[in-house]
Design a protein around this motif. Structure first.
Motif, PDB file in Angstrom:
ATOM      1  N   ARG A  76      86.625  70.756  25.554  1.00 11.75           N
ATOM      2  CA  ARG A  76      86.216  69.562  24.836  1.00 11.75           C
ATOM      3  C   ARG A  76      85.012  69.882  23.963  1.00 11.75           C
ATOM      4  O   ARG A  76      84.109  70.604  24.365  1.00 11.75           O
ATOM      5  CB  ARG A  76      85.842  68.491  25.839  1.00 11.75           C
ATOM      6  CG  ARG A  76      85.669  67.127  25.229  1.00 11.75           C
ATOM      7  CD  ARG A  76      85.157  66.207  26.270  1.00 11.75           C
ATOM      8  NE  ARG A  76      83.702  66.408  26.230  1.00 11.75           N
ATOM      9  CZ  ARG A  76      82.820  65.566  26.700  1.00 11.75           C
ATOM     10  NH1 ARG A  76      83.213  64.487  27.316  1.00 11.75           N
ATOM     11  NH2 ARG A  76      81.545  65.783  26.605  1.00 11.75           N
ATOM     12  N   PHE A  77      84.995  69.330  22.758  1.00 11.26           N
ATOM     13  CA  PHE A  77      83.887  69.547  21.837  1.00 11.26           C
ATOM     14  C   PHE A  77      83.234  68.226  21.510  1.00 11.26           C
ATOM     15  O   PHE A  77      83.903  67.239  21.279  1.00 11.26           O
ATOM     16  CB  PHE A  77      84.390  70.199  20.536  1.00 11.26           C
ATOM     17  CG  PHE A  77      84.960  71.559  20.743  1.00 11.26           C
ATOM     18  CD1 PHE A  77      84.131  72.663  20.827  1.00 11.26           C
ATOM     19  CD2 PHE A  77      86.324  71.742  20.865  1.00 11.26           C
ATOM     20  CE1 PHE A  77      84.650  73.920  21.015  1.00 11.26           C
ATOM     21  CE2 PHE A  77      86.857  72.994  21.066  1.00 11.26           C
ATOM     22  CZ  PHE A  77      86.016  74.088  21.137  1.00 11.26           C
ATOM     23  N   ASP A  78      81.921  68.221  21.500  1.00 11.68           N
ATOM     24  CA  ASP A  78      81.158  67.039  21.114  1.00 11.68           C
ATOM     25  C   ASP A  78      80.342  67.384  19.882  1.00 11.68           C
ATOM     26  O   ASP A  78      79.696  68.438  19.830  1.00 11.68           O
ATOM     27  CB  ASP A  78      80.193  66.618  22.231  1.00 11.68           C
ATOM     28  CG  ASP A  78      80.932  66.169  23.477  1.00 11.68           C
ATOM     29  OD1 ASP A  78      81.960  65.502  23.330  1.00 11.68           O
ATOM     30  OD2 ASP A  78      80.474  66.496  24.582  1.00 11.68           O
ATOM     31  N   LEU A  79      80.356  66.500  18.902  1.00  8.42           N
ATOM     32  CA  LEU A  79      79.546  66.682  17.714  1.00  8.42           C
ATOM     33  C   LEU A  79      78.108  66.289  18.040  1.00  8.42           C
ATOM     34  O   LEU A  79      77.848  65.179  18.478  1.00  8.42           O
ATOM     35  CB  LEU A  79      80.076  65.831  16.560  1.00  8.42           C
ATOM     36  CG  LEU A  79      79.321  65.950  15.246  1.00  8.42           C
ATOM     37  CD1 LEU A  79      79.377  67.378  14.722  1.00  8.42           C
ATOM     38  CD2 LEU A  79      79.912  64.998  14.220  1.00  8.42           C
ATOM     39  N   ILE A  80      77.191  67.244  17.851  1.00  7.87           N
ATOM     40  CA  ILE A  80      75.780  67.007  18.115  1.00  7.87           C
ATOM     41  C   ILE A  80      75.031  67.234  16.809  1.00  7.87           C
ATOM     42  O   ILE A  80      75.111  68.319  16.237  1.00  7.87           O
ATOM     43  CB  ILE A  80      75.230  67.975  19.189  1.00  7.87           C
ATOM     44  CG1 ILE A  80      76.023  67.852  20.481  1.00  7.87           C
ATOM     45  CG2 ILE A  80      73.752  67.734  19.432  1.00  7.87           C
ATOM     46  CD1 ILE A  80      75.701  68.929  21.491  1.00  7.87           C
ATOM     47  N   PRO A  81      74.302  66.241  16.321  1.00 13.74           N
ATOM     48  CA  PRO A  81      73.507  66.462  15.108  1.00 13.74           C
ATOM     49  C   PRO A  81      72.521  67.608  15.325  1.00 13.74           C
ATOM     50  O   PRO A  81      71.974  67.784  16.413  1.00 13.74           O
ATOM     51  CB  PRO A  81      72.771  65.142  14.898  1.00 13.74           C
ATOM     52  CG  PRO A  81      73.592  64.135  15.651  1.00 13.74           C
ATOM     53  CD  PRO A  81      74.187  64.875  16.814  1.00 13.74           C
ATOM     54  N   LEU A  82      72.290  68.393  14.275  1.00 11.74           N
ATOM     55  CA  LEU A  82      71.441  69.574  14.388  1.00 11.74           C
ATOM     56  C   LEU A  82      70.050  69.231  14.907  1.00 11.74           C
ATOM     57  O   LEU A  82      69.523  69.919  15.786  1.00 11.74           O
ATOM     58  CB  LEU A  82      71.336  70.289  13.039  1.00 11.74           C
ATOM     59  CG  LEU A  82      70.461  71.529  13.035  1.00 11.74           C
ATOM     60  CD1 LEU A  82      71.007  72.593  13.970  1.00 11.74           C
ATOM     61  CD2 LEU A  82      70.324  72.079  11.638  1.00 11.74           C
ATOM     62  N   GLN A  83      69.432  68.174  14.398  1.00 11.71           N
ATOM     63  CA  GLN A  83      68.086  67.817  14.838  1.00 11.71           C
ATOM     64  C   GLN A  83      68.051  67.532  16.342  1.00 11.71           C
ATOM     65  O   GLN A  83      67.103  67.902  17.033  1.00 11.71           O
ATOM     66  CB  GLN A  83      67.557  66.607  14.047  1.00 11.71           C
ATOM     67  CG  GLN A  83      67.337  66.895  12.589  1.00 11.71           C
ATOM     68  CD  GLN A  83      66.286  67.981  12.335  1.00 11.71           C
ATOM     69  OE1 GLN A  83      65.550  68.385  13.211  1.00 11.71           O
ATOM     70  NE2 GLN A  83      66.237  68.462  11.112  1.00 11.71           N
ATOM     71  N   GLU A  84      69.076  66.891  16.843  1.00  8.61           N
ATOM     72  CA  GLU A  84      69.148  66.604  18.281  1.00  8.61           C
ATOM     73  C   GLU A  84      69.304  67.899  19.081  1.00  8.61           C
ATOM     74  O   GLU A  84      68.688  68.085  20.123  1.00  8.61           O
ATOM     75  CB  GLU A  84      70.315  65.660  18.572  1.00  8.61           C
ATOM     76  CG  GLU A  84      70.416  65.259  20.022  1.00  8.61           C
ATOM     77  CD  GLU A  84      71.592  64.330  20.280  1.00  8.61           C
ATOM     78  OE1 GLU A  84      72.166  64.428  21.359  1.00  8.61           O
ATOM     79  OE2 GLU A  84      71.936  63.534  19.384  1.00  8.61           O
ATOM     80  N   PHE A  85      70.147  68.802  18.575  1.00  8.09           N
ATOM     81  CA  PHE A  85      70.338  70.089  19.238  1.00  8.09           C
ATOM     82  C   PHE A  85      69.021  70.855  19.327  1.00  8.09           C
ATOM     83  O   PHE A  85      68.652  71.370  20.375  1.00  8.09           O
ATOM     84  CB  PHE A  85      71.383  70.926  18.490  1.00  8.09           C
ATOM     85  CG  PHE A  85      71.498  72.329  19.008  1.00  8.09           C
ATOM     86  CD1 PHE A  85      72.204  72.595  20.157  1.00  8.09           C
ATOM     87  CD2 PHE A  85      70.866  73.375  18.356  1.00  8.09           C
ATOM     88  CE1 PHE A  85      72.301  73.880  20.653  1.00  8.09           C
ATOM     89  CE2 PHE A  85      70.948  74.660  18.831  1.00  8.09           C
ATOM     90  CZ  PHE A  85      71.668  74.914  19.985  1.00  8.09           C
ATOM     91  N   ILE A  86      68.288  70.910  18.218  1.00  7.22           N
ATOM     92  CA  ILE A  86      67.019  71.635  18.189  1.00  7.22           C
ATOM     93  C   ILE A  86      66.023  70.994  19.151  1.00  7.22           C
ATOM     94  O   ILE A  86      65.347  71.681  19.920  1.00  7.22           O
ATOM     95  CB  ILE A  86      66.453  71.692  16.754  1.00  7.22           C
ATOM     96  CG1 ILE A  86      67.341  72.588  15.881  1.00  7.22           C
ATOM     97  CG2 ILE A  86      65.008  72.197  16.753  1.00  7.22           C
ATOM     98  CD1 ILE A  86      67.013  72.538  14.412  1.00  7.22           C
ATOM     99  N   LYS A  87      65.951  69.664  19.131  1.00  5.09           N
ATOM    100  CA  LYS A  87      65.005  68.951  19.998  1.00  5.09           C
ATOM    101  C   LYS A  87      65.301  69.226  21.472  1.00  5.09           C
ATOM    102  O   LYS A  87      64.397  69.442  22.268  1.00  5.09           O
ATOM    103  CB  LYS A  87      65.087  67.445  19.708  1.00  5.09           C
ATOM    104  CG  LYS A  87      64.131  66.603  20.537  1.00  5.09           C
ATOM    105  CD  LYS A  87      64.212  65.143  20.165  1.00  5.09           C
ATOM    106  CE  LYS A  87      65.514  64.605  20.704  1.00  5.09           C
ATOM    107  NZ  LYS A  87      65.720  63.194  20.495  1.00  5.09           N
TER     108      LYS A  87
END
Length: 99
Positions: A2-13
């Motif tokens: 399963r893949f979830d779309l994570i905004p880049l800023q959220e991933f970095i945080k």
């Protein structure tokens, strides 16, 4: 899978790690080695620069690149893996915060 779309800023945080003093010291040594090697050659020697960047990435991050005979020099995706997680990041999205 399963893949979830994570905004880049959220991933970095959520995944930012503070490096240790040893990691920073080791990085400084390797970046200085890279810069001294890269400055020895004419700036227009593109193949030499690609080779030096490849060596730097492998020594510093254990990241192996394939620079032989590949005319496609554009990074389309960044892949980050751990034993637990697997992330694929669109390189264009990654670049936006830094432009």
């Amino acid at each position: 899978m399963r893949f979830d779309l994570i905004p880049l800023q959220e991933f970095i945080k959520n995944n930012a790690k503070t490096p240790t003093k040893d990691i920073i010291k080791d990085f400084k040594v390797k970046i200085n080695e890279f810069l001294s090697q890269a400055s020895k050659v004419n700036e227009e020697d593109y193949d030499y620069q690609k080779k030096e960047i490849s060596i730097f990435l492998e020594k510093t991050y254990n990241y192996k690149t394939n620079i032989k005979g590949n005319k496609n020099n554009f990074i389309k995706f960044i892949i980050i893996c751990t034993a637990k997680d697997f992330f694929i990041i669109d390189a264009k999205e990654y670049k936006k915060p830094f432009c």
